[in-house]
Design an enzyme around this catalytic site. Sequence first.
Site, short mmCIF file in Angstrom:
data_model
loop_
_atom_site.label_atom_id
_atom_site.label_comp_id
_atom_site.label_asym_id
_atom_site.label_seq_id
_atom_site.Cartn_x
_atom_site.Cartn_y
_atom_site.Cartn_z
N SER A 119 32.24 41.19 44.76
CA SER A 119 32.83 41.82 45.94
C SER A 119 31.90 41.74 47.13
O SER A 119 32.34 41.73 48.27
CB SER A 119 33.08 43.31 45.68
OG SER A 119 33.99 43.49 44.66
N GLU A 152 41.61 36.48 46.59
CA GLU A 152 40.88 35.75 47.62
C GLU A 152 40.15 34.57 46.96
O GLU A 152 39.38 34.78 46.02
CB GLU A 152 39.84 36.67 48.28
CG GLU A 152 40.46 37.77 49.11
CD GLU A 152 39.43 38.71 49.71
OE1 GLU A 152 39.62 39.13 50.84
OE2 GLU A 152 38.42 39.03 49.04
N ASN A 190 38.22 43.09 52.66
CA ASN A 190 37.27 44.18 52.95
C ASN A 190 36.74 44.09 54.37
O ASN A 190 36.36 45.11 54.96
CB ASN A 190 36.11 44.18 51.94
CG ASN A 190 36.55 44.76 50.61
OD1 ASN A 190 37.52 45.52 50.55
ND2 ASN A 190 35.86 44.41 49.54
P1 NAD Z 1 32.41 46.94 34.82
O1 NAD Z 1 31.12 47.65 34.82
O2 NAD Z 1 33.66 47.69 34.52
O3 NAD Z 1 32.33 45.71 33.79
C1 NAD Z 1 31.28 44.80 33.75
C2 NAD Z 1 31.18 44.23 32.35
O4 NAD Z 1 30.28 43.14 32.36
C3 NAD Z 1 30.66 45.23 31.32
O5 NAD Z 1 31.55 45.26 30.21
C4 NAD Z 1 29.29 44.66 30.93
O6 NAD Z 1 28.97 44.89 29.58
C5 NAD Z 1 29.48 43.20 31.19
N1 NAD Z 1 28.25 42.46 31.47
C6 NAD Z 1 27.19 42.85 32.23
N2 NAD Z 1 26.28 41.86 32.28
C7 NAD Z 1 26.78 40.83 31.56
C8 NAD Z 1 26.31 39.53 31.26
N3 NAD Z 1 25.13 39.09 31.73
N4 NAD Z 1 27.07 38.73 30.50
C9 NAD Z 1 28.26 39.15 30.01
N5 NAD Z 1 28.75 40.38 30.25
C10 NAD Z 1 28.02 41.21 31.03
O7 NAD Z 1 32.51 46.21 36.24
P2 NAD Z 1 33.82 45.82 37.07
O8 NAD Z 1 34.23 46.98 37.89
O9 NAD Z 1 34.80 45.19 36.17
O10 NAD Z 1 33.22 44.75 38.08
C11 NAD Z 1 32.90 43.46 37.67
C12 NAD Z 1 32.72 42.55 38.89
O11 NAD Z 1 33.91 42.58 39.68
C13 NAD Z 1 31.60 42.98 39.82
O12 NAD Z 1 31.03 41.82 40.40
C14 NAD Z 1 32.34 43.78 40.89
O13 NAD Z 1 31.66 43.81 42.11
C15 NAD Z 1 33.62 43.01 40.99
N6 NAD Z 1 34.79 43.74 41.48
C16 NAD Z 1 35.05 45.02 41.07
C17 NAD Z 1 36.19 45.67 41.54
C18 NAD Z 1 36.53 47.06 41.07
O14 NAD Z 1 37.40 47.70 41.71
N7 NAD Z 1 35.97 47.57 40.01
C19 NAD Z 1 37.07 45.00 42.41
C20 NAD Z 1 36.80 43.69 42.78
C21 NAD Z 1 35.65 43.07 42.31
#
Ligand code: NAD
Length: 502
Positions: A119, A152, A190
């Site tokens: 993000s 996006e 954003n």
């Molecule tokens: P989250 O914390 O819910 O999930 C992340 C997952 O990644 C966890 O299960 C963790 O164990 C795993 N993980 C961490 N390091 C790892 C690695 N090296 N290899 C494999 N797995 C690994 O996070 P999220 O909210 O799903 O966000 C994930 C990505 O998406 C981030 O980059 C975030 O910025 C982006 N994002 C989040 C949102 C949101 O609303 N939550 C929206 C758009 C984008």
Amino acid sequence: MNPTVIGVVGAGTMGRGIVQLFAQAGHVVRCHDAQPGAAAKAVQAVLDQLTKLVEKGRLSADALAAIRGRIHVSEDLASFADCDVVIEAIVEDLDAKRALFRALEAVVSPEAILASNTSSLTVADIAAACEQPARVAGLHFFNPVPLMKVAEVIAAVRTAPAVVETLRTLSEGAGHRAVVTADQPGFLINHAGRGLYTEGLRVVEEQVATPADVDDVLREALGFRMGPFELLDLTGLDVSSRVMSSIYEQFQQEPRFRPSSLVPPRVAAGLFGRKTGEGWYRYVEGRPERPPARERPAVPAGVSVWIDPAASGHGELATLLQAAGARLEGEPARADLGIVQPWGEDATSAAVRLGLDAARTVAVDPITPLALRRTLMLTIATAPAARDAALALLAADAVPVTVINDSPGFIAQRVIATIVNIAANIAQRGIASVADLEAAVQLGLGYPRGPLAWGDHLGAERILAILRAQHAATGDPRYRPSAWLVRRVALGLPLTTPEAAR
Ligand code: NAD
């Protein structure tokens, strides 16, 4: 390329949604997470979710069985060798993402595409760690992924055009509107969403209105699903504060994105919003406490009103005030109350310009439909009797009235002009096409119109007048109008008019 096998790394909130989206769209999906058992848990959660759809009759049992057969849990990355596209949704940490992309490059075929759901990081920063940066792009989804029907596709500086095209087709094949955007801070959605927060906060900072006033006006009169303070309470001020600062810094301290100094002390105090029980609102049993409604004063007998004949809503306002019991007066000096309807000008300045007695002058926002909610703005010298008379007349038919202090532009004018201006500058900078910008804002932010079309609907020349008046009144460069807006108004062309072909 027509990708069939999709890999998803990171099985958290976003990874799960991405797995569901592409499995439902008919792809084979492999899911991996560094946390042992996390991928299996995520896949089970997806299948549980789909089972609910079967129970509601929205998905057939056969379709579910087919999806079940297409989703595979991978405890290590080796099984990603046959993936055509890998989408990364791990922790938002540059080093972790770079290490993962390097590991993926060692496993997948040379043709495979690697996409990040980041993000806030620069996609080029992730790509720089790869041997083949041309195959790396951003593919940014919104939570919840299956319901937020926009993706996006972020073209980083070295991303190959064919990669962008493949990701666009892939997302559209899954039923999402794909929008292509440059690798710039906040990408497209954003970035376009900044104005609602920055200007909403500025209005409160200047003591023009309360957070609840700002939310009410924007929700009820302009059709936003939520006002900025309701949204900040939902997202959490701790999270939003970091995003506001990061986008401002990434844009090299562009004044349009300057965060409000109101925020850090509230973050320090733990006023994050819903999750801490108090933010801009206090939450009781999960519901925000609303400030008590203002008393509605009685209409003074025989009250006379002069309305600025140049006001755009003159006729409608006159009918409304007469129905409430006012007598219309043609000479401002003889009226108990003078009403102006300025665009971008504060009530005090309008009173001085028109030679009115500021103590008996108020302003009514011409931008907000009178049937929905009315905004009543005072000069700095409006007498309580004049204020109460205006409030009584405007509230007589029980339509809600918001009373605000003097401001160059009312709440709605300021916020919408800021949103249109930011969108105009996105178009000017070629961060996205006009069509993608307009679609992205409606789908990703839930605004009732695309920002440029909204500007046209309200009157592009008025939006420009608001910005110019604010700029002149404050000297703040945040209000300088984008060249995109200035040129289209000069030629009388719609704001959605693209640049001429070079
Ligand atoms: P989250 O914390 O819910 O999930 C992340 C997952 O990644 C966890 O299960 C963790 O164990 C795993 N993980 C961490 N390091 C790892 C690695 N090296 N290899 C494999 N797995 C690994 O996070 P999220 O909210 O799903 O966000 C994930 C990505 O998406 C981030 O980059 C975030 O910025 C982006 N994002 C989040 C949102 C949101 O609303 N939550 C929206 C758009 C984008």
